[in-house]
Design an enzyme around this catalytic site. Structure first.
Site, PDB file in Angstrom:
ATOM      1  N   GLU A  30       0.807  -1.226   0.000  1.00 55.12           N
ATOM      2  CA  GLU A  30       0.000   0.000   0.000  1.00 55.12           C
ATOM      3  C   GLU A  30       0.842   1.279   0.000  1.00 55.12           C
ATOM      4  O   GLU A  30       0.626   2.178   0.807  1.00 55.12           O
ATOM      5  CB  GLU A  30      -0.997   0.012   1.166  1.00 55.12           C
ATOM      6  N   GLU A  43      -5.666  -8.187  -0.125  1.00 50.51           N
ATOM      7  CA  GLU A  43      -6.474  -7.713   1.006  1.00 50.51           C
ATOM      8  C   GLU A  43      -7.812  -7.263   0.457  1.00 50.51           C
ATOM      9  O   GLU A  43      -7.871  -6.472  -0.485  1.00 50.51           O
ATOM     10  CB  GLU A  43      -5.835  -6.503   1.708  1.00 50.51           C
TER      11      GLU A  43
END
Length: 306
Positions: free
Chosen positions: A126, A240
């Site tokens: 991320e 995710e």
């Protein structure tokens, strides 16, 4: 999976091996992968190097035993979320300069020593999320890319490792990270590109269909990600994803089986190599908080896919 079906994974907490085993039994699958993370530790850690850098324990010994216990060696794979900066106030420039090579080397050696040679390493995950940690690349993409490349060089230099390196980003631009390309460090150091998706629309109350359209069509959303992966010719994954409770600024959709079904369709239509549900509560709830969504999850990924 060898038939083109995306592998299924789960995150249930740090070293949550009994919980992962119980989840696999509930799901009725033969194949279930496990995700875990190592996070930066402070400089007082007894694992700190001369530069004050350390990881919290990854417990590769325990995950190695878990993987080895599978009757079919391909039924369990370990997926490791590995930051790029090895302390809470770490510097990407230090990593890029090689000052913390020893920590990446030690992590790779521990994985190999415990039989986790085919680990998927979600390195610097991320980076387009400025809140993820000091390894984000939203202010200086060039140094993020350089640090990523250096870390991969070290990871791949460890004898016996066959790691798959994944770069996964979040939905949406931030700062200088205005597209998926900006933070991409190069074809030679990335094996898989990934996208993390939660059923949220910050600050906006919307129907399930409206929220999905927003996630799909917004800048750095699903459509942009699929185009990015297609242009690269790289395998893709969704490492995710999950439901999120309503009632805070994220404006999650709560118990929304529509999101589960749409994600299942996305995994198949995009030829994803794996997907992993984030079932630990980072603020948005767990599958147990969403009974209708949990039933949809079991219907989509249960025994028939094992």
């Amino acid at each position: 999976m060898t038939d083109g079906t995306p592998r299924v994974g789960i995150y249930l907490g740090t070293a949550a091996i009994p919980a992962v085993d119980a989840f696999a039994s509930w799901l009725g699958r033969g194949q279930l992968d496990a995700t875990d993370y190592t996070d930066p530790a402070d400089a007082e850690s007894d694992q700190a190097d001369a530069n004050g850098a350390a990881w919290t324990p990854v417990m590769s010994d325990r995950w190695g035993g878990w993987a080895a216990a599978a009757p079919d060696a391909d039924n369990r794979r370990f997926i490791l979320g590995l930051p790029l900066t090895p302390k809470p106030d770490g510097s990407l420039a230090e990593v890029a300069a090689g000052l913390h090579d020893g920590l990446f080397d030690a992590t790779a050696a521990a994985l190999v020593a415990h039989g986790l040679t085919d680990t998927v390493v979600r390195l610097g995950y991320e980076p387009n999320n400025p809140g993820i940690g000091p390894w984000h690349g939203t202010t200086d993409p060039a140094v993020y890319r350089a640090a990523f490349r250096r870390a991969v060089f070290v990871l791949r230099s460890v004898t016996g490792g066959r790691f798959t390196v994944e770069l996964d980003q979040a939905v949406g631009p931030a700062g200088a990270a205005t597209s998926f390309d900006v933070l991409y460090p190069g074809d030679d150091v990335v094996d898989i590109v990934g996208l993390n998706i939660y059923d949220v629309w910050w600050g906006t109350t919307a129907s399930p269909a409206e929220r999905w359209t927003y996630i799909h069509d917004r800048p750095m959303g699903i459509a942009d990600f699929l185009a990015f992966a297609g242009h690269l010719g790289k395998p893709l994954a969704f490492p995710e994803w999950g439901l999120y409770r309503p009632g805070d600024p994220y404006h999650g959709g709560g118990d929304n089986p529509d999101f589960i079904t749409r994600m299942a369709d996305l995994f198949t239509s995009s030829n994803a190599v794996f997907q992993s549900y984030f079932a630990a509560d980072w603020g948005g709830g767990t599958l147990d908080d969403f009974p209708t969504g949990k039933a949809a999850y079991r219907a989509a990924f249960g025994a028939a896919g094992g």
